[in-house]
Write a protein that holds these residues in place. Sequence first.
Motif, short mmCIF file in Angstrom:
data_model
loop_
_atom_site.label_atom_id
_atom_site.label_comp_id
_atom_site.label_asym_id
_atom_site.label_seq_id
_atom_site.Cartn_x
_atom_site.Cartn_y
_atom_site.Cartn_z
N ILE A 135 88.00 3.96 -0.57
CA ILE A 135 87.64 2.54 -0.68
C ILE A 135 88.39 1.74 0.38
O ILE A 135 87.80 0.88 1.05
CB ILE A 135 87.97 2.01 -2.08
CG1 ILE A 135 87.15 2.73 -3.15
CG2 ILE A 135 87.76 0.50 -2.17
CD1 ILE A 135 85.68 2.46 -3.10
N THR A 180 86.04 5.27 -10.81
CA THR A 180 86.58 6.60 -10.57
C THR A 180 86.61 6.97 -9.09
O THR A 180 87.01 8.08 -8.76
CB THR A 180 85.76 7.66 -11.31
OG1 THR A 180 84.41 7.62 -10.86
CG2 THR A 180 85.82 7.45 -12.81
N ALA A 181 86.22 6.07 -8.22
CA ALA A 181 86.20 6.36 -6.78
C ALA A 181 87.62 6.50 -6.25
O ALA A 181 88.56 5.90 -6.78
CB ALA A 181 85.46 5.26 -6.04
N ASP A 182 87.76 7.30 -5.20
CA ASP A 182 89.04 7.50 -4.55
C ASP A 182 89.47 6.20 -3.86
O ASP A 182 88.72 5.62 -3.07
CB ASP A 182 88.91 8.62 -3.52
CG ASP A 182 90.23 8.93 -2.84
OD1 ASP A 182 91.29 8.71 -3.45
OD2 ASP A 182 90.19 9.41 -1.68
N LYS A 183 90.67 5.73 -4.16
CA LYS A 183 91.14 4.46 -3.61
C LYS A 183 91.35 4.55 -2.09
O LYS A 183 91.17 3.57 -1.38
CB LYS A 183 92.44 4.04 -4.29
CG LYS A 183 92.32 3.85 -5.78
CD LYS A 183 91.27 2.84 -6.15
CE LYS A 183 91.16 2.75 -7.65
NZ LYS A 183 89.90 2.22 -8.08
N TRP A 204 80.84 3.52 -13.47
CA TRP A 204 81.61 4.76 -13.50
C TRP A 204 82.06 5.14 -12.09
O TRP A 204 83.20 5.53 -11.88
CB TRP A 204 80.78 5.89 -14.12
CG TRP A 204 81.46 7.19 -14.07
CD1 TRP A 204 82.46 7.62 -14.88
CD2 TRP A 204 81.23 8.24 -13.14
NE1 TRP A 204 82.85 8.88 -14.51
CE2 TRP A 204 82.10 9.29 -13.45
CE3 TRP A 204 80.34 8.39 -12.09
CZ2 TRP A 204 82.13 10.47 -12.72
CZ3 TRP A 204 80.36 9.55 -11.36
CH2 TRP A 204 81.25 10.58 -11.69
N TYR A 205 81.17 5.01 -11.10
CA TYR A 205 81.51 5.34 -9.72
C TYR A 205 82.60 4.41 -9.20
O TYR A 205 83.54 4.86 -8.54
CB TYR A 205 80.27 5.24 -8.83
CG TYR A 205 80.58 5.47 -7.38
CD1 TYR A 205 80.86 6.73 -6.90
CD2 TYR A 205 80.63 4.40 -6.49
CE1 TYR A 205 81.17 6.94 -5.58
CE2 TYR A 205 80.94 4.59 -5.17
CZ TYR A 205 81.21 5.87 -4.70
OH TYR A 205 81.53 6.05 -3.41
N VAL A 206 82.50 3.14 -9.49
CA VAL A 206 83.48 2.17 -8.97
C VAL A 206 84.86 2.44 -9.56
O VAL A 206 85.87 2.42 -8.85
CB VAL A 206 83.02 0.73 -9.28
CG1 VAL A 206 84.14 -0.27 -9.09
CG2 VAL A 206 81.84 0.37 -8.42
N CYS A 209 76.21 3.98 -14.41
CA CYS A 209 76.60 4.95 -13.39
C CYS A 209 77.36 4.27 -12.26
O CYS A 209 78.33 4.81 -11.73
CB CYS A 209 75.38 5.68 -12.84
SG CYS A 209 74.63 6.80 -14.01
N LEU A 210 76.91 3.10 -11.88
CA LEU A 210 77.59 2.36 -10.82
C LEU A 210 78.99 1.95 -11.26
O LEU A 210 79.94 2.07 -10.46
CB LEU A 210 76.77 1.12 -10.45
CG LEU A 210 77.21 0.39 -9.20
CD1 LEU A 210 77.06 1.29 -7.99
CD2 LEU A 210 76.39 -0.86 -9.02
#
Length: 64
Positions: A42, A36-39, A32-34, A29-30
């Motif tokens: 970030i 697919t996170a919005d750049k 996947w989050y990293v 899950c972590l």
Amino acid sequence: MYNNILQSIDNIAIWPMISFVIFFLFFLCLLWYVFTADKGFINTMKELPLNDGVKNSSTTINPR
């Protein structure tokens, strides 16, 4: 002493496997989050420690 306590628990061998599965799912899950996170989010979070709320008119520092 602790060996006797742990040996008395039924199905003790399943708990390390459950712990591993929980850790592995959390890790997936972590990841996947990293990925697919919005750049933009970030980059905003990356700049927070350096941004003290004051906007600078120039971003370059002249060393002379």
